[in-house]
Motif scaffolding. Structure first.
Motif, short mmCIF file in Angstrom:
data_model
loop_
_atom_site.label_atom_id
_atom_site.label_comp_id
_atom_site.label_asym_id
_atom_site.label_seq_id
_atom_site.Cartn_x
_atom_site.Cartn_y
_atom_site.Cartn_z
N THR A 28 7.75 -6.87 7.63
CA THR A 28 6.91 -5.72 7.99
C THR A 28 7.47 -4.44 7.37
O THR A 28 6.72 -3.63 6.80
N GLN A 29 8.79 -4.27 7.45
CA GLN A 29 9.38 -3.07 6.87
C GLN A 29 9.22 -3.06 5.35
O GLN A 29 8.92 -2.01 4.75
N GLN A 30 9.40 -4.19 4.73
CA GLN A 30 9.20 -4.26 3.28
C GLN A 30 7.78 -3.86 2.90
O GLN A 30 7.56 -3.08 1.96
N GLU A 31 6.79 -4.37 3.64
CA GLU A 31 5.40 -4.05 3.36
C GLU A 31 5.12 -2.56 3.59
O GLU A 31 4.41 -1.92 2.81
N GLN A 32 5.67 -2.01 4.66
CA GLN A 32 5.46 -0.59 4.95
C GLN A 32 5.99 0.29 3.82
O GLN A 32 5.33 1.25 3.40
N ILE A 33 7.18 -0.04 3.32
CA ILE A 33 7.76 0.75 2.23
C ILE A 33 6.96 0.56 0.95
O ILE A 33 6.74 1.52 0.19
N ASP A 34 6.52 -0.68 0.68
CA ASP A 34 5.67 -0.92 -0.49
C ASP A 34 4.44 -0.02 -0.44
O ASP A 34 4.03 0.56 -1.46
N GLN A 35 3.83 0.08 0.74
CA GLN A 35 2.62 0.90 0.88
C GLN A 35 2.93 2.38 0.67
O GLN A 35 2.14 3.11 0.06
N MET A 36 4.08 2.83 1.15
CA MET A 36 4.47 4.23 0.93
C MET A 36 4.62 4.52 -0.55
O MET A 36 4.20 5.57 -1.05
N ILE A 37 5.23 3.58 -1.28
CA ILE A 37 5.42 3.76 -2.73
C ILE A 37 4.07 3.77 -3.43
O ILE A 37 3.81 4.60 -4.31
N LYS A 55 1.23 4.66 -2.19
CA LYS A 55 0.54 5.91 -1.85
C LYS A 55 1.10 7.10 -2.61
O LYS A 55 0.48 8.16 -2.67
N GLY A 56 2.32 6.94 -3.16
CA GLY A 56 2.90 8.00 -3.97
C GLY A 56 3.68 9.04 -3.18
O GLY A 56 3.63 10.23 -3.50
N VAL A 57 4.41 8.60 -2.16
CA VAL A 57 5.28 9.55 -1.46
C VAL A 57 6.28 10.11 -2.46
O VAL A 57 6.56 9.52 -3.50
N ASP A 58 6.83 11.26 -2.12
CA ASP A 58 7.71 11.96 -3.06
C ASP A 58 9.19 11.69 -2.83
O ASP A 58 10.01 11.90 -3.72
N VAL A 59 9.54 11.23 -1.64
CA VAL A 59 10.92 10.83 -1.34
C VAL A 59 10.85 9.86 -0.17
O VAL A 59 9.91 9.89 0.64
N GLN A 109 12.06 -3.14 -3.07
CA GLN A 109 11.47 -1.83 -2.78
C GLN A 109 12.28 -0.71 -3.44
O GLN A 109 11.69 0.26 -3.95
N LEU A 110 13.57 -0.84 -3.48
CA LEU A 110 14.40 0.18 -4.13
C LEU A 110 14.14 0.21 -5.63
O LEU A 110 14.10 1.29 -6.25
N ASP A 111 13.96 -0.95 -6.24
CA ASP A 111 13.64 -1.00 -7.66
C ASP A 111 12.27 -0.35 -7.92
O ASP A 111 12.09 0.37 -8.90
N ALA A 112 11.32 -0.61 -7.03
CA ALA A 112 9.98 -0.02 -7.19
C ALA A 112 10.03 1.49 -7.03
O ALA A 112 9.34 2.22 -7.74
N ALA A 113 10.85 1.96 -6.09
CA ALA A 113 11.00 3.40 -5.91
C ALA A 113 11.61 4.04 -7.15
O ALA A 113 11.17 5.11 -7.59
N GLU A 114 12.60 3.39 -7.74
CA GLU A 114 13.22 3.90 -8.95
C GLU A 114 12.19 3.97 -10.09
O GLU A 114 12.12 4.96 -10.82
N ALA A 115 11.39 2.93 -10.21
CA ALA A 115 10.38 2.90 -11.27
C ALA A 115 9.35 4.02 -11.09
O ALA A 115 8.80 4.53 -12.08
N ALA A 116 9.09 4.38 -9.82
CA ALA A 116 8.13 5.44 -9.53
C ALA A 116 8.78 6.81 -9.43
O ALA A 116 8.12 7.78 -9.07
N ASN A 117 10.08 6.87 -9.74
CA ASN A 117 10.82 8.13 -9.70
C ASN A 117 10.83 8.75 -8.31
O ASN A 117 10.69 9.97 -8.14
N ILE A 118 10.98 7.89 -7.30
CA ILE A 118 11.03 8.35 -5.91
C ILE A 118 12.47 8.27 -5.43
O ILE A 118 13.04 7.17 -5.33
N PRO A 119 13.11 9.39 -5.12
CA PRO A 119 14.48 9.35 -4.61
C PRO A 119 14.54 8.65 -3.24
O PRO A 119 13.58 8.70 -2.46
N VAL A 120 15.69 8.05 -2.96
CA VAL A 120 15.87 7.29 -1.72
C VAL A 120 17.09 7.80 -0.97
O VAL A 120 18.18 7.90 -1.53
#
Length: 378
Positions: free
Chosen positions: A85-94, A96-100, A114-125
């Protein structure tokens, strides 16, 4: 971003948050949280593990309010302590284009995709209170000094047993005292820090025979409690009492958080212990149900980690990252996640007992006395 220096003072934090609240992205100025001075309102994705423990409800509320006050939109999700569930929630946030992202993980090693996807989308974690492990794409870590939390827990147990005095000096008390140990979830990176911190002060007394772990269970793998589950702690204590304490008494319990402490206390109550005979039990998180128990003499101590400070530091870190700055760190060496050492900001915690809960929790506005009396914030 990996090379961070200096220690942020609480005063500086308060000033910077006040400035952020006055001219943040939602404040209608050109000094928004995004890059290039855009006035577009930024969105912060916040993932919390679950709502069973009161502390995570408090954390989520404090982070959301701090971010909104600073001018950000907030996407806050609780995962019900379920990793998919948490993985899916974070995937959805990415998506949607959250900024951080501010992530309090269920399992620090389970979010690598999810961390790799955030990096690819230039979203800091930002890792919130629990370290994200096994991946280089973690920009910052905000937490309390978790090893010291364990030291505080172990020392409070020694104090309750009279082995050390209020100043931490040994009294010469030789015991022996029977104790049992309840550590946190093995998939929570913090659990090892808590346990190791506590054992750093308890083990010398175990080796000397002043403390006796009658069950023989003194290694982390033997005493860890999956999911920080109160019912599992209660069941284990039931079993310990049946096997090791039919003809002897428990004199103290190291519990790494309040839920584990309450589980142990319930089992001991079922085994015939009352407020007068209950041994000292430690805890963590200053959950209101446990503060009530402390006031009633059923639990000896808890550790107060003020979520307002943790939230404020996370908001400041998010603001810095969105403005292209490096958040201020006061530890750049301790938190190796297996791939990189994550720059961190460590906050200090307080030991709460019946003698000081009012000054620490009531006077600070964290709870009211009415909350404590009924054991609820509702």
């Amino acid at each position: 971003m990996r090379k961070l220096f200096a220690t942020a003072s609480i005063a500086a934090l308060a000033l910077s948050l006040a400035a952020c609240g006055g001219s943040g992205a939602g404040g209608g100025t050109d000094e928004g949280a995004g890059s290039g001075g855009s006035d577009e309102q930024k969105t912060v994705g916040v993932a919390m593990p679950e709502q069973t423990l009161q502390r995570w409800i408090n954390d989520g509320k404090a982070v959301r309010e701090g971010l909104e006050e600073a001018g950000y939109k907030v996407e806050l999700q609780y995962a019900g302590n379920d990793i998919p569930t948490q993985q899916e929630q974070i995937d959805q946030m990415i998506t949607k284009g959250v900024d951080v992202l501010i992530l309090a993980s269920i399992d620090g090693a389970a979010l690598s995709t999810q961390l790799d996807a955030a990096e690819a989308a230039n979203i800091p974690v930002i890792a919130y209170d629990r370290l994200l492990t096994g991946n280089k794409n973690v920009d910052f870590y905000v937490t309390f000094d978790n090893f010291n939390v364990g030291v505080q827990q172990g020392t409070s147990l020694l104090t309750a047993l009279g082995i050390v005095d209020a100043d931490g000096k040994e009294t010469g008390e030789k015991g022996p005292f029977n104790i049992e140990l309840f550590a946190g979830s093995p998939d929570d990176n913090n659990a090892g820090f808590f346990f190791n911190g506590a054992m750093s002060v308890l083990k010398p007394h175990i080796d000397a025979g002043t403390l006796v772990v009658k069950s023989g269970q003194s290694e982390f793998g033997q005493v860890a409690t999956q999911g920080w589950d109160q019912a599992k702690a209660q069941s284990r204590m039931d079993d310990l009492i049946a096997k090791s304490y039919q003809n002897d008494k428990i004199h103290g319990v190291l519990a790494s958080n309040d839920a584990l402490g309450r589980g142990a206390i319930t089992a001991m109550q079922n085994g015939g212990y009352d407020a007068a005979s209950m041994p000292p039990v430690t805890g963590q998180d200053a959950e209101i149900a446990s503060v009530k128990m402390i006031n009633e003499g059923l639990q000896y101590s808890t550790i107060f980690k003020d979520t307002r400070k943790l939230a404020a530091q996370s908001v400041q870190a998010a603001k810095d990252l969105l403005e292209g700055k490096s958040p201020e760190a006061n530890d750049t060496e301790t938190y190796d996640n297996g791939v990189v050492t994550v720059p961190s900001f460590l906050l200090e915690s307080d030991v709460v007992t019946k003698d000081n809960y009012s000054s620490l929790l009531i006077d600070s506005g964290y709870y009211t006395q009415a909350n404590v009396d009924k054991g609820s914030v509702d």
